[in-house]
Design a protein around this motif. Structure first.
Motif, PDB file in Angstrom:
ATOM      1  N   GLY A 175       0.788  -1.226   0.000  1.00 38.06           N
ATOM      2  CA  GLY A 175       0.000   0.000   0.000  1.00 38.06           C
ATOM      3  C   GLY A 175       0.816   1.269   0.000  1.00 38.06           C
ATOM      4  N   LEU A 176       2.106   1.173   0.331  1.00 38.25           N
ATOM      5  CA  LEU A 176       2.949   2.356   0.322  1.00 38.25           C
ATOM      6  C   LEU A 176       3.536   2.579  -1.066  1.00 38.25           C
ATOM      7  N   ILE A 177       3.397   3.798  -1.567  1.00 38.99           N
ATOM      8  CA  ILE A 177       4.048   4.183  -2.817  1.00 38.99           C
ATOM      9  C   ILE A 177       5.245   5.043  -2.443  1.00 38.99           C
ATOM     10  N   PRO A 178       6.461   4.514  -2.541  1.00 38.96           N
ATOM     11  CA  PRO A 178       7.627   5.270  -2.069  1.00 38.96           C
ATOM     12  C   PRO A 178       7.932   6.482  -2.939  1.00 38.96           C
ATOM     13  N   GLN A 179       8.412   7.540  -2.311  1.00 36.46           N
ATOM     14  CA  GLN A 179       8.831   8.743  -3.022  1.00 36.46           C
ATOM     15  C   GLN A 179      10.309   8.586  -3.361  1.00 36.46           C
ATOM     16  N   LEU A 180      10.590   8.363  -4.629  1.00 34.94           N
ATOM     17  CA  LEU A 180      11.936   8.027  -5.072  1.00 34.94           C
ATOM     18  C   LEU A 180      12.442   9.035  -6.097  1.00 34.94           C
ATOM     19  N   PRO A 181      13.755   9.093  -6.305  1.00 33.16           N
ATOM     20  CA  PRO A 181      14.300  10.022  -7.305  1.00 33.16           C
ATOM     21  C   PRO A 181      13.694   9.814  -8.684  1.00 33.16           C
ATOM     22  N   ALA A 182      13.572  10.896  -9.414  1.00 33.49           N
ATOM     23  CA  ALA A 182      12.907  10.861 -10.718  1.00 33.49           C
ATOM     24  C   ALA A 182      13.596   9.924 -11.705  1.00 33.49           C
ATOM     25  N   GLY A 183      14.888   9.738 -11.554  1.00 36.86           N
ATOM     26  CA  GLY A 183      15.632   8.902 -12.485  1.00 36.86           C
ATOM     27  C   GLY A 183      15.554   7.413 -12.222  1.00 36.86           C
ATOM     28  N   TRP A 184      14.813   6.998 -11.191  1.00 38.79           N
ATOM     29  CA  TRP A 184      14.665   5.569 -10.905  1.00 38.79           C
ATOM     30  C   TRP A 184      13.415   5.062 -11.623  1.00 38.79           C
ATOM     31  N   HIS A 185      13.602   4.146 -12.541  1.00 38.56           N
ATOM     32  CA  HIS A 185      12.497   3.659 -13.366  1.00 38.56           C
ATOM     33  C   HIS A 185      12.118   2.232 -12.965  1.00 38.56           C
ATOM     34  N   LEU A 186      10.864   2.033 -12.636  1.00 40.17           N
ATOM     35  CA  LEU A 186      10.367   0.727 -12.202  1.00 40.17           C
ATOM     36  C   LEU A 186      10.409  -0.254 -13.365  1.00 40.17           C
ATOM     37  N   ILE A 187      11.028  -1.415 -13.134  1.00 38.30           N
ATOM     38  CA  ILE A 187      11.083  -2.418 -14.196  1.00 38.30           C
ATOM     39  C   ILE A 187      10.422  -3.742 -13.800  1.00 38.30           C
TER      40      ILE A 187
END
Length: 206
Positions: A175-187
């Motif tokens: 349920g948590l959507i982490p706040q991550l750097p913009a350059g990290w792309h989910l694969i």
């Protein structure tokens, strides 16, 4: 095997296990496949299910070789870092704040006849130091519900810890959507019980 998310510095407790004696960590792939390693009967420790680790390392099958530098933050029992070593990683740094737990990681490395750094300090303090070289793969699996992901991710991104195309495994409570750097792309991503595991690839802003 990780430390429980409700503890102070790491991950997970095995349900139904007696408090006396020690548990066992089974490595599931690579040169140390099926090796059983002792883990402390310590508050907050439990095994990450084999199927979760197997899924993660299937994702990473073509990404780990002798040139791979790995950082296992909030290491707990060191299961992810040890699995990476078993599968051919050239260097793994383990970061664990609890002295007893860190000592057990070191003893397990010795039993495998492997010498790797075990840093007995909090992850945030470790990230305040300067990296000698950037890492290719980072396991970021902090205690749940303690709001540690964003700070650690920002330090990793901006303080030189990550290779240009580093992979970062992030595990959070469901349920948590982490706040991550913009350059990290989910694969990749998967869920198991209260855990949501995501694998990101970093793309340098340069």
């Amino acid at each position: 095997m990780r430390r429980q998310r409700h503890g102070t510095q790491g991950q997970d407790q095995k349900p139904g296990r007696a408090r006396s004696g020690s548990g066992r960590l089974r490595l599931i792939g690579g040169r140390f496949r099926r090796r059983l390693l002792p883990v402390l009967d310590h508050p907050g420790l439990r095994p990450t299910p084999d199927r979760v680790r197997e899924t993660l390392f299937n994702w990473l099958a073509t990404e780990i070789d002798s040139r791979t530098r790995v950082l296992d933050l909030f290491a707990g029992t060191g299961a992810l870092g040890l699995e990476a070593l078993s599968r051919g990683a050239g260097e793994v740094h383990f970061v664990e704040a609890d002295r007893q737990v860190a000592r057990q990681i070191a003893e397990n490395l010795t039993s495998l006849e492997v010498t790797m750094p075990v840093h007995t300090q909090k992850a945030q303090a470790f990230l305040d130091t300067r990296p000698v070289e950037p890492f290719h793969l980072v396991f970021l699996d902090p205690p749940f519900r303690q709001d540690l992901i964003t700070d650690c991710a920002q330090r990793l991104e901006h303080e030189g810890w990550l290779n240009e195309h580093a992979l970062i495994h992030v595990e959070t409570e469901a349920g948590l959507i982490p706040q991550l750097p913009a350059g990290w792309h989910l694969i990749r991503e998967t869920r198991a019980g209260d855990s949501h595991a995501r694998l990101y690839r970093r793309e340098s802003a340069q």
